[in-house]
Structure formats: structure tokens, C-alpha cells
Design an enzyme around this catalytic site. Structure first.
Site, mmCIF file in Angstrom:
data_model
loop_
_atom_site.group_PDB
_atom_site.id
_atom_site.type_symbol
_atom_site.label_atom_id
_atom_site.label_comp_id
_atom_site.label_asym_id
_atom_site.label_seq_id
_atom_site.Cartn_x
_atom_site.Cartn_y
_atom_site.Cartn_z
ATOM 1 N N LYS A 177 0.830 -1.237 -0.050
ATOM 2 C CA LYS A 177 -0.255 -0.014 0.120
ATOM 3 C C LYS A 177 0.987 1.240 0.121
ATOM 4 C CE LYS A 177 -4.386 1.508 0.076
ATOM 5 N NZ LYS A 177 -5.214 1.256 -1.136
ATOM 6 N N ASP A 210 -4.531 -3.601 -2.735
ATOM 7 C CA ASP A 210 -5.969 -3.835 -2.985
ATOM 8 C C ASP A 210 -6.325 -4.047 -4.255
ATOM 9 O OD1 ASP A 210 -4.728 -1.358 -3.122
ATOM 10 O OD2 ASP A 210 -6.776 -0.271 -3.542
ATOM 11 N N ASP A 234 -1.102 -11.587 6.037
ATOM 12 C CA ASP A 234 -2.217 -12.376 7.031
ATOM 13 C C ASP A 234 -3.444 -12.470 6.288
ATOM 14 O OD1 ASP A 234 -3.218 -13.535 8.900
ATOM 15 O OD2 ASP A 234 -3.238 -11.687 10.503
#
Ligand code: NAP
Length: 483
Positions: A177, A210, A234
Site C-alpha cells: 500500500k 487492494d 495475513d
């Protein structure tokens, strides 16, 4: 099988843990792998015995000696312990590399069957938000520190490329990100790009995380190796395990320079514990990763093949795998079937050659800047005062100090001076940004201490962060609305 004996600590764990561990030990014994098992404990019963970490000292001592552990799932009983025993074990042994293979399994029908999903998620395992450093700055304003280091990023990125080489894979995708988190995720991305240059035989690419989640659902077959920071890894590795049948099938390895810990991704599944219903596939596959790590390549291949053959045949399956009119069998019957099938290999499943992963060596030396220039200080204060009132009030107490208030922000949005007319709903903790009044001014700790006393008289401060430029680059982010 090799004549070497391997000391391995095993932790039965909670819920279905003892059943799946027993299944794995039976298969490894039948495959004649020479392991000296040391039983040790962690998890619910240790928490209940009053050990706050959930891990007994003798468990730590055993792993420190054996350097290898096979672990059942550990539950954190409600009302006991503040930290997960799993995360404690990973951090105590700096098992920085969480490896989760995601490969379509024969005989396990999913909406993705036939698309050839075969990739490995490499997740950084000890840093990021899992540093677990959180604060309530006020009862209604929480903060967590996201820790990403150059060394930690380099280790995991190199491990991803080394794994690609060991498994004959062609591409490593880094998902971050970095577009939003310039310093934490951004550092990880930059280090990945630097490391990639040392592996010209492996293709490298970056995806925004994303989009990567979207790609994993739309076209998962495009991935070969995926490397990510802890939290992203995770979440996306659990998503990935769902593509091949779910948690009952997802193995994992926690690799470190010293000790390594192998475990299924699933938890203790208390609803089915003690009922001979658990699927041991995930832990059995984790033990295959362990055998490869120990250099027992032949044994690993024999056990993996027996497992895949059993799934492909589909004669004896646990309840979560049966279905479609097939009678479910128990954990013990499935284990017996895998043992019976040692020596068989799946007929239709593509083979992959595995070599031992070469663990990367990364220098512990800190990266120093040639020039460090103090730029100012951020002071977080608890306040409900309107920024338009607070700003001038703080400015009125700065006389004689080598700083000026450049802005007040709330949740990263500049609210004073509010030249853009930004509409925001402030929380009750604000950040005051002070910069050195003149270029070249120094900012001594005694000046900061004086500043804190003066600011504290207007609004209690809860957190202070020094602002620097390293080699001419600002080492702090701007606010939304800041020029
Ligand atoms: P979970 O134990 O993974 O169970 C979720 C569901 O997945 C189970 O109810 C079961 O579904 C199915 N399942 C999981 N493993 C299975 C297996 N081997 N065979 C067949 N079915 C399996 O997740 P949870 O209920 O969220 O967590 C329970 C406890 O485990 C918690 O205390 C949690 O903290 C802990 N946990 C530990 C670890 C670890 O040690 N690494 C990881 C995750 C969770 P059905 O109910 O449909 O049969």
C-alpha cells in the site's frame, strides 16, 4: 530416507491439535523419517496455569536447542493472556518468514478447480502492526505503530526470491500500500525493487495490495510468489487458502535464521475437537515443508505424494472433504490411508522439483544518513478546543523558542490554519506541528522540553515525535491539505 536423526520439538496445542499432531507423527514414523520428538506445551492450558505469555520456559528452551518445531493450533482462552502465544513464539525466535503455499489439490473441488493455481505467499512475520504497539491517547482515540525496517524488509524480500529459485519459480510479485503509506509500505517496496536487481533470473513486479486482492480472486493463476508485509500477508494468505479448499488444507512454515516453526494455518476448531473429525492435511503438508527445511527431500516427496494420491483417489476422506454423496471417514482412517499409500504418487498432478531454500544473509548494520537535519517536532495533545482558537493560543506562548507553529492537524487533516475551508470531524487528539523558525536553526532537547511545558499548560500532550530531514529528504509525511 537419510540416516540423519533430527531433534524436533512438538507442541500438541489445543482443540484438534493433539489429533492432527498424532496423525502427522504416525505418517512420518511410517515413512521412516528419523525424528527425536520432544513434547512441550503452549496455549490454553499454559495460560490457565498462570503463564501470561502462554508459552512455558521449557518450550522455549527446547526450541532453542532443537531449532525446529511442529506446532498444533494454540487457543487464547477468553479472560487469559493479552498476547497470542503464536505471535509470541514467532517473535521469540525471530521467525521472520511466513511461507504459505497455495496449490490446487487433486480431488478437492473448488470454484477454481482446473485453473492451475500454484503460488506461494511469503509474508513478513514479526514487524508491521504485529509489533503490537498500541495506545489509547484518549479513551476514544486509539493509535497503533506500524513498524517496517529496511533490514526486515530486505530479509523477507530476499527470502521470497530464494524460495522462487529453490522451487524453480519464475516471478515474484510484491504487493504493498505504498501509494498511501509512503514510509512504511514505501520502504518495503523500495527494498523489494533493490533486492530484485540481485535476481535477474526471476521476473519481478509490484501490485497495489487492494488490486492484488482483486487479482487473487479474478485471476489467481497469474501468481508465482507473492511477498508482503505482515498484515497484508495475513489477510491475503487466508483469502488465498480459500481458493484451494479452505483452512483445512493450508500449511505454513515460519522460517528464521535460527529456529523455524511449522504449523497449519487453521485454529483449534473446538467444535470438532476430540471427535476424530479433524482433517490433518494442512499439518501433514506443513510437516512436508519441515522435512524440506531439514533437507529430507526424499521423505518430503514420499509423504506429499502419498497425501496427494489419497486426495486424488478420494476413497477415504474426512467430513470437510467428503460430500457429493461420499461417506466421511475419521482422522484416524484418513491417516491410515495416507500411510497405506506411501510409495504411490498422484497420476494427474504436475510435479515440481524442490531444492532446499538458501536462507538469505543480510547485514545487521544500521543504515545511517550522511546528513541529519532537525526540522521541528510534532506534539500530540488532548483537546476539544476549536483549532481556530487553539492555534493562536499556542502561538502566544512560543516567544523566545526557536520554533513556529506551522499547522494543527487532526487524523492527518490540516485544520489550522484552515485556508481551504476543510470540513472534518475532529477527534479529541490533535497534532501540533512545530518547525524550526529559521533554516539552519538547531532544536535542542531543552528547547523541546520547554516547548512541552508551555504547550502542556494549554492542552495536555500525550506523544512527541521529532522531525528530521535525512540527506535532504523529509522523514515525515505531510498532512492532507498541507502544501
Ligand atoms: P479455526 O479453529 O480454524 O476453525 C474454524 C472452522 O474451520 C472450524 O470450526 C471448522 O469448521 C474448520 N476447520 C478448521 N480446521 C479444520 C480441520 N483441520 N479439519 C476440519 N475442519 C477444520 O478458527 P476459529 O474457530 O476462529 O479459532 C478457534 C481457536 O483457534 C481460537 O482460540 C483462535 O485464537 C485459535 N487459532 C489458532 C491459530 C494458530 O494456532 N495458528 C490460528 C487460528 C486460530 P466446521 O465448524 O465447519 O467444522
Amino acid at each position: 530416507m537419510s540416516a540423519r536423526r533430527h531433534p524436533v520439538t512438538f507442541i500438541p496445542g489445543d482443540g484438534i491439535g493433539p489429533e492432527v499432531i498424532a496423525a502427522v507423527q504416525a505418517v512420518l514414523a511410517a515413512a521412516e523419517v528419523r525424528i527425536d520428538w520432544e513434547e512441550r506445551h503452549a496455549g490454553a492450558r499454559v495460560f490457565k496455569a498462570g503463564v501470561a505469555s502462554g508459552v512455558l520456559p521449557e518450550t522455549i528452551e527446547s526450541i532453542r536447542r532443537t531449532r525446529c518445531a511442529l506446532k498444533g493450533p494454540l487457543a487464547t482462552p477468553v479472560g487469559f493472556g493479552e498476547k497470542s502465544a503464536n505471535v509470541t513464539l514467532r517473535k521469540f525466535f525471530e521467525t521472520y518468514g511466513n511461507i504459505r503455499p497455495v496449490r490446487e489439490l487433486p480431488g478437492i473441488r473448488t470454484p477454481y478447480s482446473g485453473r492451475g493455481i500454484d503460488f506461494v505467499v511469503v509474508r513478513e512475520n514479526v514487524e508491521d502492526l504485529y509489533a503490537g504497539i498500541e495506545y489509547l491517547q484518549t479513551p476514544g482515540f486509539a493509535q497503533a505503530l506500524k513498524i517496517v525496517t529496511r533490514r526486515g524488509s530486505e530479509k523477507i524480500c530476499r527470502l521470497a526470491f530464494e524460495l522462487a529459485r529453490a522451487e524453480g519459480r519464475k516471478k515474484v510479485t510484491c504487493a504493498t500500500k505504498a501509494n498511501i503509506l509512503k514510509f512504511t509500505e514505501g520502504l518495503f517496496k523500495r527494498v523489494f525493487e533493490e533486492v530484485a536487481k540481485d535476481y535477474p533470473d526471476i521476473q519481478s513486479e509490484h501490485q497495489i495490495v487492494d488490486n492484488c486482492a482483486h487479482q487473487l480472486v479474478m485471476r489467481p493463476e497469474q501468481f508465482d510468489v507473492l511477498v508482503m508485509t505482515n498484515m497484508n500477508g495475513d489477510i491475503l494468505s487466508d483469502l488465498a487458502s480459500a481458493l484451494i479448499g479452505g483452512l483445512g488444507f493450508a500449511p505454513s512454515a515460519n522460517l528464521g535464521d535460527g529456529a523455524s516453526i511449522f504449523e497449519a494455518v487453521h485454529g483449534s476448531a473446538p467444535q470438532i475437537a476430540g471427535k476424530d473429525m479433524a482433517n490433518p492435511t494442512a499439518l501433514l503438508h506443513s510437516s512436508v515443508l519441515m522435512l524440506r527445511h531439514l533437507g529430507e527431500m526424499k521423505a518430503a516427496a514420499a509423504i506429499e505424494n502419498a497425501l496427494l494420491f489419497t486426495l486424488e483417489e478420494g476413497k477415504i476422506l474426512t467430513a470437510d472433504m467428503a460430500g457429493g454423496g461420499r461417506e466421511p471417514s475419521g482422522t484416524k482412517a484418513f491417516t491410515k490411508e495416507v500411510i497405506k499409500n506411501l510409495g504411490s504418487a498422484p497420476k494427474t498432478y504436475p510435479r515440481r522439483e524442490y531444492r532446499r531454500i538458501k536462507m538469505p544473509q543480510v547485514s545487521p548494520a544500521a543504515v545511517a544518513a550522511k546528513e541529519t537535519r532537525p526540522m521541528g517536532v510534532d506534539v500530540f495533545v488532548v483537546t476539544a478546543i476549536d483549532p481556530a482558537v487553539l492555534g493562536p493560543s499556542i502561538e502566544s506562548v512560543l516567544s523566545g523558542l526557536p520554533v513556529r507553529l506551522t499547522q494543527i492537524s487532526n487524523r492527518g487533516i490540516k485544520v489550522y490554519p484552515n485556508t481551504l475551508g476543510i470540513e472534518s470531524e475532529p477527534g479529541d487528539c490533535a497534532r501540533l506541528r512545530f518547525k524550526v523558525a529559521r533554516r539552519g536553526d538547531t532544536l535542542a532537547d531543552k528547547d523541546i522540553a520547554d516547548l512541552l511545558l508551555r504547550v502542556g499548560a494549554k492542552a495536555p500532550w500525550v506523544h512527541v515525535e521529532k522531525l528530521f530531514k535525512y540527506d535532504g529528504q523529509a522523514a515525515f509525511t505531510k498532512d492532507q491539505g498541507e502544501d
